[in-house]
Design a protein around this motif. Structure first.
Motif, mmCIF file in Angstrom:
data_model
loop_
_atom_site.group_PDB
_atom_site.id
_atom_site.type_symbol
_atom_site.label_atom_id
_atom_site.label_comp_id
_atom_site.label_asym_id
_atom_site.label_seq_id
_atom_site.Cartn_x
_atom_site.Cartn_y
_atom_site.Cartn_z
ATOM 1 N N ILE A 93 0.862 -1.173 0.000
ATOM 2 C CA ILE A 93 0.000 0.000 0.000
ATOM 3 C C ILE A 93 0.903 1.230 0.000
ATOM 4 O O ILE A 93 2.077 1.142 0.360
ATOM 5 N N SER A 94 0.359 2.347 -0.407
ATOM 6 C CA SER A 94 1.136 3.591 -0.491
ATOM 7 C C SER A 94 0.700 4.561 0.594
ATOM 8 O O SER A 94 -0.484 4.615 0.943
ATOM 9 N N PRO A 95 1.647 5.348 1.103
ATOM 10 C CA PRO A 95 1.271 6.322 2.129
ATOM 11 C C PRO A 95 0.407 7.436 1.550
ATOM 12 O O PRO A 95 0.509 7.762 0.370
ATOM 13 N N THR A 96 -0.431 8.000 2.387
ATOM 14 C CA THR A 96 -1.222 9.162 2.005
ATOM 15 C C THR A 96 -0.314 10.384 1.926
ATOM 16 O O THR A 96 -0.459 11.220 1.046
ATOM 17 N N GLN A 97 0.639 10.446 2.860
ATOM 18 C CA GLN A 97 1.614 11.539 2.905
ATOM 19 C C GLN A 97 2.962 10.963 3.305
ATOM 20 O O GLN A 97 3.035 9.907 3.916
ATOM 21 N N GLY A 98 4.019 11.698 2.980
ATOM 22 C CA GLY A 98 5.358 11.310 3.396
ATOM 23 C C GLY A 98 6.040 10.410 2.382
ATOM 24 O O GLY A 98 5.473 10.080 1.339
ATOM 25 N N THR A 99 7.274 10.042 2.724
ATOM 26 C CA THR A 99 8.091 9.260 1.806
ATOM 27 C C THR A 99 8.735 8.094 2.537
ATOM 28 O O THR A 99 9.207 8.238 3.662
ATOM 29 N N ILE A 100 8.754 6.949 1.865
ATOM 30 C CA ILE A 100 9.447 5.755 2.355
ATOM 31 C C ILE A 100 10.626 5.526 1.421
ATOM 32 O O ILE A 100 10.478 5.530 0.200
ATOM 33 N N TYR A 101 11.796 5.323 2.017
ATOM 34 C CA TYR A 101 13.010 5.072 1.243
ATOM 35 C C TYR A 101 13.494 3.654 1.512
ATOM 36 O O TYR A 101 13.501 3.201 2.658
ATOM 37 N N VAL A 102 13.889 2.963 0.465
ATOM 38 C CA VAL A 102 14.525 1.656 0.583
ATOM 39 C C VAL A 102 15.916 1.827 0.007
ATOM 40 O O VAL A 102 16.074 2.158 -1.173
ATOM 41 N N GLN A 103 16.915 1.660 0.846
ATOM 42 C CA GLN A 103 18.312 1.881 0.461
ATOM 43 C C GLN A 103 18.463 3.224 -0.261
ATOM 44 O O GLN A 103 19.060 3.328 -1.321
ATOM 45 N N ASN A 104 17.894 4.250 0.370
ATOM 46 C CA ASN A 104 17.960 5.644 -0.068
ATOM 47 C C ASN A 104 17.218 5.981 -1.341
ATOM 48 O O ASN A 104 17.348 7.084 -1.850
#
Length: 192
Positions: A61-72
């Protein structure tokens, strides 16, 4: 960017999640990072959003707000196959996709185009480590208990040797002896 961020495998920056537009937030303004080799436990009441957080980290699922980083890299920039190789989720409701145990264990490795010999070796190694008897290999999920399915799903996740393994209530259906053994195996996995 700090050196710390360069080291992180997963990083969340002000991540929030709503079930639907205008609804209350399931998760709000979450920021943290996980470095290689780090173990993190997430605890909270039922319905607090633990499973939703794991699904966010795995890109289901994707966030409504913000950012998720995987290995930058922002998670949305990764191809799904790259993300699934790096971050693997073993769900609290394990499914074997209608396959026999042996097929379920080999499936992610076949997707990675590993040779039959490599696949056989990895399955044998992880089955021994996790005390999965070869008699289970010909069984389907309907022929296994919830605890047995849970163990097979964890083996399937570990067999891929991902950068990050997300376990959603991994011991909820296991007896105490198997729980302790699994925790020992996970500690070994974490050190490699």
């Amino acid at each position: 960017m700090s050196d710390r961020h360069i080291q992180s495998v997963l990083r969340l920056e002000k991540v929030s999640l709503q079930a639907t537009v205008g609804s209350d937030f399931l998760l709000q303004d979450i920021s943290f990072e996980i470095e290689p080799g780090e173990k993190v436990g997430i605890i909270g009441a039922s319905g607090a959003g633990k499973t939703s957080l794991l699904r966010l980290l795995n890109g289901l699922i994707s966030p409504t707000q913000g950012t998720i980083y995987v290995q930058n890299l922002p998670i949305e920039k990764l191809k799904p196959i790259e993300l699934r190789r790096s971050v693997v989720l073993a769900s609290q409701e394990p499914k074997l996709l209608g396959m026999k145990v042996i097929d379920s264990l080999s499936y992610p490795l076949r997707l990675q185009h590993q040779s039959p010999a490599e696949i056989e070796d990895k399955i044998e190694t992880w089955a021994k480590l996790l005390h999965i008897p070869t008699q289970w290999f010909s069984k389907t999920e309907l022929q296994l208990s919830l605890g047995q399915r849970q163990l097979v799903a964890i083996a399937r996740a570990l067999i891929m040797q991902p950068q990050v393994i997300l376990l959603d209530e991994p011991t909820s259906a296991l007896d105490l002896g198997l729980t302790n053994h699994l925790l020992d195996v996970l500690n070994q996995f974490n050190q490699t």
